[in-house]
Write a protein that holds these residues in place. Structure first.
Motif, PDB file in Angstrom:
ATOM      1  N   GLY A   1       0.819  -1.212   0.000  1.00 59.99           N
ATOM      2  CA  GLY A   1       0.000   0.000   0.000  1.00 59.99           C
ATOM      3  C   GLY A   1       0.848   1.256   0.000  1.00 59.99           C
ATOM      4  N   ILE A   2       1.856   1.280   0.842  1.00 52.35           N
ATOM      5  CA  ILE A   2       2.733   2.455   0.922  1.00 52.35           C
ATOM      6  C   ILE A   2       3.501   2.638  -0.381  1.00 52.35           C
ATOM      7  N   ALA A   3       3.983   1.531  -0.948  1.00 50.80           N
ATOM      8  CA  ALA A   3       4.752   1.601  -2.193  1.00 50.80           C
ATOM      9  C   ALA A   3       3.922   2.210  -3.317  1.00 50.80           C
ATOM     10  N   PHE A   4       2.676   1.765  -3.454  1.00 47.28           N
ATOM     11  CA  PHE A   4       1.833   2.296  -4.524  1.00 47.28           C
ATOM     12  C   PHE A   4       1.383   3.722  -4.233  1.00 47.28           C
ATOM     13  N   LEU A   5       1.224   4.076  -2.968  1.00 48.00           N
ATOM     14  CA  LEU A   5       0.930   5.473  -2.629  1.00 48.00           C
ATOM     15  C   LEU A   5       2.078   6.381  -3.070  1.00 48.00           C
ATOM     16  N   VAL A   6       3.302   5.928  -2.847  1.00 48.43           N
ATOM     17  CA  VAL A   6       4.474   6.710  -3.249  1.00 48.43           C
ATOM     18  C   VAL A   6       4.551   6.818  -4.773  1.00 48.43           C
ATOM     19  N   LEU A   7       4.348   5.704  -5.464  1.00 47.10           N
ATOM     20  CA  LEU A   7       4.465   5.682  -6.927  1.00 47.10           C
ATOM     21  C   LEU A   7       3.394   6.542  -7.596  1.00 47.10           C
ATOM     22  N   PHE A   8       2.149   6.381  -7.184  1.00 44.88           N
ATOM     23  CA  PHE A   8       1.077   7.182  -7.785  1.00 44.88           C
ATOM     24  C   PHE A   8       1.167   8.642  -7.341  1.00 44.88           C
ATOM     25  N   GLY A   9       1.651   8.866  -6.115  1.00 42.77           N
ATOM     26  CA  GLY A   9       1.837  10.238  -5.649  1.00 42.77           C
ATOM     27  C   GLY A   9       2.900  10.952  -6.463  1.00 42.77           C
ATOM     28  N   LEU A  10       4.002  10.246  -6.729  1.00 47.14           N
ATOM     29  CA  LEU A  10       5.073  10.826  -7.541  1.00 47.14           C
ATOM     30  C   LEU A  10       4.585  11.093  -8.961  1.00 47.14           C
ATOM     31  N   SER A  11       3.848  10.148  -9.534  1.00 46.95           N
ATOM     32  CA  SER A  11       3.320  10.331 -10.886  1.00 46.95           C
ATOM     33  C   SER A  11       2.357  11.512 -10.929  1.00 46.95           C
ATOM     34  N   PHE A  12       1.533  11.661  -9.896  1.00 38.31           N
ATOM     35  CA  PHE A  12       0.594  12.787  -9.829  1.00 38.31           C
ATOM     36  C   PHE A  12       1.331  14.122  -9.832  1.00 38.31           C
ATOM     37  N   VAL A  13       2.347  14.222  -8.995  1.00 36.35           N
ATOM     38  CA  VAL A  13       3.117  15.478  -8.913  1.00 36.35           C
ATOM     39  C   VAL A  13       3.774  15.785 -10.258  1.00 36.35           C
ATOM     40  N   LEU A  14       4.398  14.780 -10.851  1.00 39.12           N
ATOM     41  CA  LEU A  14       5.077  14.982 -12.136  1.00 39.12           C
ATOM     42  C   LEU A  14       4.086  15.369 -13.230  1.00 39.12           C
ATOM     43  N   HIS A  15       2.954  14.685 -13.300  1.00 42.03           N
ATOM     44  CA  HIS A  15       1.962  15.017 -14.320  1.00 42.03           C
ATOM     45  C   HIS A  15       1.424  16.427 -14.134  1.00 42.03           C
ATOM     46  N   THR A  16       1.204  16.815 -12.883  1.00 43.79           N
ATOM     47  CA  THR A  16       0.697  18.160 -12.612  1.00 43.79           C
ATOM     48  C   THR A  16       1.695  19.221 -13.066  1.00 43.79           C
ATOM     49  N   VAL A  17       2.970  19.010 -12.721  1.00 43.92           N
ATOM     50  CA  VAL A  17       4.016  19.949 -13.145  1.00 43.92           C
ATOM     51  C   VAL A  17       4.135  19.960 -14.665  1.00 43.92           C
ATOM     52  N   GLN A  18       4.084  18.789 -15.274  1.00 38.97           N
ATOM     53  CA  GLN A  18       4.285  18.690 -16.721  1.00 38.97           C
ATOM     54  C   GLN A  18       3.156  19.337 -17.513  1.00 38.97           C
ATOM     55  N   PHE A  19       1.896  19.065 -17.147  1.00 35.20           N
ATOM     56  CA  PHE A  19       0.824  19.647 -17.954  1.00 35.20           C
ATOM     57  C   PHE A  19       0.670  21.148 -17.706  1.00 35.20           C
ATOM     58  N   CYS A  20       1.065  21.611 -16.504  1.00 38.89           N
ATOM     59  CA  CYS A  20       1.041  23.052 -16.247  1.00 38.89           C
ATOM     60  C   CYS A  20       2.182  23.749 -16.997  1.00 38.89           C
ATOM     61  N   TRP A  21       3.355  23.144 -16.989  1.00 39.77           N
ATOM     62  CA  TRP A  21       4.524  23.719 -17.649  1.00 39.77           C
ATOM     63  C   TRP A  21       4.302  23.818 -19.158  1.00 39.77           C
ATOM     64  N   LYS A  22       3.841  22.729 -19.752  1.00 38.83           N
ATOM     65  CA  LYS A  22       3.662  22.697 -21.208  1.00 38.83           C
ATOM     66  C   LYS A  22       2.265  23.142 -21.643  1.00 38.83           C
ATOM     67  N   ARG A  23       1.403  23.447 -20.685  1.00 35.60           N
ATOM     68  CA  ARG A  23       0.030  23.899 -20.957  1.00 35.60           C
ATOM     69  C   ARG A  23      -0.761  22.897 -21.797  1.00 35.60           C
ATOM     70  N   THR A  24      -0.484  21.644 -21.566  1.00 37.70           N
ATOM     71  CA  THR A  24      -1.274  20.571 -22.186  1.00 37.70           C
ATOM     72  C   THR A  24      -2.339  20.157 -21.167  1.00 37.70           C
ATOM     73  N   TRP A  25      -3.377  20.991 -21.083  1.00 38.11           N
ATOM     74  CA  TRP A  25      -4.365  20.843 -20.014  1.00 38.11           C
ATOM     75  C   TRP A  25      -5.106  19.516 -20.086  1.00 38.11           C
ATOM     76  N   TRP A  26      -5.238  18.971 -21.294  1.00 36.24           N
ATOM     77  CA  TRP A  26      -5.945  17.691 -21.414  1.00 36.24           C
ATOM     78  C   TRP A  26      -5.204  16.566 -20.706  1.00 36.24           C
ATOM     79  N   CYS A  27      -3.911  16.736 -20.499  1.00 40.90           N
ATOM     80  CA  CYS A  27      -3.131  15.718 -19.781  1.00 40.90           C
ATOM     81  C   CYS A  27      -3.463  15.672 -18.285  1.00 40.90           C
ATOM     82  N   SER A  28      -4.297  16.615 -17.838  1.00 43.06           N
ATOM     83  CA  SER A  28      -4.710  16.599 -16.428  1.00 43.06           C
ATOM     84  C   SER A  28      -5.495  15.332 -16.088  1.00 43.06           C
ATOM     85  N   VAL A  29      -6.054  14.647 -17.115  1.00 43.29           N
ATOM     86  CA  VAL A  29      -6.795  13.409 -16.836  1.00 43.29           C
ATOM     87  C   VAL A  29      -5.874  12.349 -16.226  1.00 43.29           C
ATOM     88  N   PHE A  30      -4.589  12.374 -16.580  1.00 41.81           N
ATOM     89  CA  PHE A  30      -3.646  11.430 -15.981  1.00 41.81           C
ATOM     90  C   PHE A  30      -3.457  11.735 -14.487  1.00 41.81           C
TER      91      PHE A  30
END
Length: 295
Positions: free
Chosen positions: A31-60
């Motif tokens: 449980g902790i491992a997947f919380l870390v993995l999905f949490g990291l992916s969430f942070v990266l996706h948020t930074v990436q779609f905001c940086w590149k303004r690809t707002w549709w990528c917010s679904v990830f």
């Protein structure tokens, strides 16, 4: 005598001989491992779609949040294996989380079609969204209703048959819709290879196309697993053995969404101006032909 109502509301440790709703106690480390993995992916996706303004990528990112809620419930259950709220959290979210990832793939394929031209696909980008997002929404609602009914029945010591059947109907419907989409995606790849549309865009688009295929295969494998799991029932072999859930649901979803952190559309998809220039150059070189000329 065990008071079922009390232990499903509180945090009671495992009682020998008294089974949990999972059929096991969820592993805290997983449980902790997947919380870390999905949490990291969430942070990266948020930074990436905001940086590149690809707002549709917010679904990830939204899909990652859904996964976080579900795995939060499973982590909670590792300490409180009989808690009904924790069980409801995980069953109602993890079953529907892939819907957000498939929505991103539908949009991505639409972007590919815009780049390579209408002749690269049977359907237009608009139809992909209308048809398959609608199917996913229907599937999401049906699975959520069924999951809620089934988990409530389990908590209240009632029959889970109706809720389970509804969940199965929803996930089978999702599996069918994904299967149809896979057919269209394979046809798209076949057309781009056959008509040599990838030559001018190999460095950026091909890796992203590979990422899309890998993500789709992971989601497809997970859907097959979930369908078989629910068809076996709440006391079936797959649903009562955590290793299959970890490998065929959790791990598959980490790859499905994480691969777009490494190969993000915001970095690899050419803008509309560049795509138009490439297509114009291909036309002048005689490398791009209309479908009618190729058949």
């Amino acid at each position: 005598m065990v008071n079922q109502h009390e232990i499903t509301l509180g945090c009671h440790p495992l009682i020998p001989g008294y089974h949990t709703e999972y059929g096991y106690v969820p592993t805290q480390a997983a449980g902790i491992a997947f919380l870390v993995l999905f949490g990291l992916s969430f942070v990266l996706h948020t930074v990436q779609f905001c940086w590149k303004r690809t707002w549709w990528c917010s679904v990830f990112a939204i899909g990652c949040i859904t996964e976080l809620i579900g795995w939060g419930g499973r982590t909670w259950s590792s300490s409180c294996p009989y808690n009904g709220t924790a069980f409801l959290m995980q069953i109602s979210t993890l079953i529907i989380a892939p819907v957000f990832f498939t929505a991103g793939i539908y949009i991505l394929l639409g972007r590919f079609i815009q780049i390579f031209g209408r002749e690269s696909s049977i359907l237009t980008p608009k139809w992909y969204l209308w048809i398959f997002v609608t199917c996913d929404v229907v599937s999401l609602v049906v699975q959520a209703i069924g999951g809620g009914m089934a988990s409530s029945a389990v908590g209240g010591n009632g029959s889970t048959a109706v809720g389970t059947h509804i969940m199965v109907a929803g996930i089978i419907f999702q599996l069918v819709s994904i299967t149809v989409f896979v057919f269209f995606a394979v046809d798209f790849v076949r057309r781009t290879i056959r008509y040599r549309m990838l030559q001018s865009l190999t460095r950026s688009v091909v890796p992203l196309l590979v990422a899309m295929v890998i993500s789709l295969l992971c989601i497809y494998a997970r859907s097959i697993y979930r369908t078989i799991e629910l068809l076996q029932g709440w006391s079936g072999y797959l649903i009562t053995h955590e290793k299959y859930f970890i490998g065929l649901d959790g791990a598959m979803m980490v790859v499905a969404v994480g691969i777009f952190n490494v190969l993000h559309p915001g970095w690899l998809l050419p803008d509309s101006g560049r795509a138009s220039t490439i297509k114009s150059e291909e036309s002048s070189d005689g490398t791009e032909m209309h479908v009618a000329d190729r058949t």
